[in-house]
Write an enzyme that holds these catalytic residues in place. Structure first.
Site, short mmCIF file in Angstrom:
data_model
loop_
_atom_site.label_atom_id
_atom_site.label_comp_id
_atom_site.label_asym_id
_atom_site.label_seq_id
_atom_site.Cartn_x
_atom_site.Cartn_y
_atom_site.Cartn_z
N MET A 216 101.52 6.74 -60.29
CA MET A 216 100.42 6.96 -61.22
C MET A 216 100.41 8.44 -61.56
SD MET A 216 97.01 6.51 -58.88
CE MET A 216 96.87 7.16 -57.22
N HIS B 215 94.56 14.26 -51.02
CA HIS B 215 95.11 13.16 -51.80
C HIS B 215 94.02 12.26 -52.39
CE1 HIS B 215 99.26 13.20 -49.60
NE2 HIS B 215 99.22 14.03 -50.62
N GLU B 216 94.22 11.83 -53.63
CA GLU B 216 93.35 10.86 -54.30
C GLU B 216 91.88 11.30 -54.34
OE1 GLU B 216 95.00 8.87 -55.90
OE2 GLU B 216 96.87 9.19 -54.81
N GLY B 217 91.66 12.57 -54.53
CA GLY B 217 90.30 13.09 -54.64
C GLY B 217 89.88 13.79 -53.38
#
Length: 601
Positions: A162, A441-443
């Site tokens: 992504m 990671h991821e926020g």
């Protein structure tokens, strides 16, 4: 020194005693499975971990991916390891049979993945991101997109990513500027730059399928104008033949403190005529679709945090039981034999803290995996909707608490080993470095805390918040029947009241005063809520342990269950009381951090 990757007895406890995963076989989706098949998958993952990943764990860390200006190269052993995962079916374990999957419950797939993560760090990340990419397309893509891109990803021919973050916007997705121009043939031409794309380039597959957020010409500004596109590295013909490069270029590799097995890339899209992109769903709905993958990835990150914490704990326990050093303070004879360091009270303190963090975190992420299943396969509409509300609300905590406290556990593992802890002959320093990335990671933790307070708590008239507290109260009602758990049931009731009062004050401050000030300490709110959730899950573990002890199990199980109860006691006596301080800071809208001026640093 050898140490088990995961505690098999604890995984068995989590799966079959705490979460009753065996009951899932009653659901139509899993009727072909039983406990034996569940265990066979987990044992297969363990075997792959030990045969393919564990021998190269250190090499993956010390031999980072390289880029010669044209191609990215990874150590060849990683490709063999990943091919073994694909061949086993574990990389698409939860997918439908028709999609080349094993149709396993997510909680079983998550348990299996812990062995691979413990042995190979983020080496499994290529498979996991690919699976999440495919899951998003199956949920929101057209049949044409699924046929062209999902099938080769499920088979292992292609891998997926992504691509969201941009150099100028970071986590502020509303400011992204990657452009999408519609062509006459219905495709789009994508141009822009993305950074920190995990698995963005490598030599592990024939093709890489990027899910790219971009803004169609004329779209609204902000997050409402974001669309989602499939942008492959190489174009693919209608008959599945991989062709020319799609103007997707690697601009560079980032070299990280941990997680080195997985490439972190800067990508350039469409520098000449534009990369061909295929719209997913409708224009301007891209962020909604991407959240499908982001939320799945957040649970993956939390699971990585918990797994690395368990792996470090397991290793440091083994070390402490076999490392002789010193004598107890009560021993006055310098000629007496040295004792193993696990006999020293402070070492047991550090091990007990690790156990409380690691096994608390593991129970949290497995609970999240079970909710992700329940929202799709629970027997009633009401149960599915309830699970969805709970999972949506808890995702910031599931991602963040294991990431933060898993790293704390790894820090303690290093301390237990002393000087041996920070040298790479032992893996605990690697676990720490790998795990430290998970809070980003991821926020980041800060972003997750803002999401929790500004969106998840007030959303749908506080439905998720209310549902979560309802689950905690249900557990307390049952636990109150066990006198051995009175102390903890009472303390959890008080903790929930503290949480409720704090929430009321903070929400009031957000609506009536300077919202920037009201949110200045949002991380402490997430930490407070996370502690309450983990305390709740520890109480559930204690209930199971107490019930099992009443049946007078054999010595090994008696020791196991007593260990659970001691970790429960530790969390309630040493960790949970801290929420009172955090509540005081939040309830007074303390302005210490907010008042600090940039020029004062």
């Amino acid at each position: 020194m050898s140490a088990t990757l995961m505690n098999e007895r604890d995984l068995e406890f989590m799966l079959y005693e705490l979460f009753d995963s065996e009951s899932l076989i009653k659901r139509a989706r899993y009727q072909d499975h039983d406990r034996q098949t569940f265990n066979e998958v987990i044992n297969t993952a363990k075997a792959i971990a030990e045969k393919h990943f564990l021998p190269i764990r250190q090499k993956l860390d010390t031999h980072q991916p390289t880029f010669d200006g044209k191609n990215v190269s990874l150590i060849p052993e990683l490709k063999s390891a990943i091919e073994a995962v694909i061949a086993s079916g574990i990389s698409s374990a939860t997918a439908d049979y028709e999609s080349n999957g094993m149709q396993l419950p997510p909680i079983i797939a998550s348990a299996a993945s812990t062995y691979l993560t413990a042995a190979g760090g983020v080496g499994l990340g290529y498979n996991m991101l690919t699976n999440a990419n495919a899951n998003l397309l199956e949920a929101h893509g057209s049949k044409a997109l699924i046929d062209k891109w999902v099938k080769p990803m499920r088979s292992g021919r292609f891998m997926g990513t992504m691509a969201m973050t941009e150099p100028g916007s970071g986590s502020g997705l509303g400011d992204l500027i990657t452009k999408a121009i519609k062509s006459e043939d219905g495709t789009y031409r994508i141009s822009g730059n993305k950074i920190y794309i995990s698995g963005g380039d490598h030599d592990l597959s024939e093709n890489i399928v990027h899910l790219v957020l971009a803004r169609v010409q004329g779209a609204p500004k902000g997050v409402k104008g974001i669309s989602l596109f499939v942008v492959p590295k190489f174009l693919v013909s209608d008959d599945g033949i991989v062709g020319e490069n799609n103007e997707v270029a690697l601009a560079g590799l980032f070299h990280k403190m941990g997680g080195r097995a997985q490439t972190s890339t800067a990508l350039s899209f469409g520098e000449k005529n534009g990369s061909v992109g295929y719209l997913v769903g409708e224009e301007n709905q891209g962020l909604k679709y991407m959240f499908h993958m982001m939320n799945e990835a957040r649970i993956m990150v939390g699971t990585s945090g918990a797994t690395l914490a368990v792996a470090g704990y397991q290793y440091s326990v083994d070390y402490a039981k076999n490392r002789p050093q010193g004598r107890l303070p009560s021993c006055k004879d310098p000629l007496s034999p040295m004792v193993n360091i696990i006999e020293h009270a402070d070492v047991r303190r550090m091990l007990l803290a690790q156990k409380a963090y690691a096994e608390g975190a593991l129970s949290l992420v497995l609970y999240g995996s079970q909710l992700s299943d329940d929202e799709k396969t629970a027997p009633t509409v009401e149960a599915r909707e309830h699970a969805h509300v709970l999972l949506d609300f808890l995702t910031p905590i599931i991602k963040t608490w294991p990431s933060e406290y898993g790293t704390k556990a790894n820090d303690l593992a290093i301390q237990v080993l002393g000087g041996h802890g920070y040298i790479n002959e032992h893996p605990v320093e690697l676990f720490y470095r790998d795990n430290r990335l998970n809070a980003i990671h991821e926020g980041t933790t800060g972003i997750q805390s803002l999401d929790l307070l500004t969106r998840k708590v007030p959303m749908y008239k506080m439905a998720g918040y209310t549902a979560t507290l309802g689950e905690i109260y249900k557990t307390i009602e049952v636990a109150k029947q066990d006198k051995n758990l009175d102390e903890f049931s009472t303390q959890l009731i008080e903790a929930v009241e503290t949480l409720k009062q704090t929430t009321q004050v903070v929400l009031g401050a957000m609506s009536t005063s300077n919202i920037d000030l009201a949110l200045a300490n949002s991380v402490k709110y997430l930490e407070l809520f996370g502690h309450v959730i983990v305390a709740w899950l520890w109480l559930k573990q204690g209930m199971v342990a107490n019930q099992a002890l009443s049946k007078q199990p054999h010595q090994a199980d008696e020791n196991f269950y007593n260990g659970k109860l001691q970790a429960l006691q530790y969390f309630y006596r040493f960790e949970l009381p801290e929420i009172a301080i955090w509540s005081s800071i939040l309830s007074s809208t303390d302005s210490t951090t907010y008042d600090m001026k940039a020029d004062w640093f």
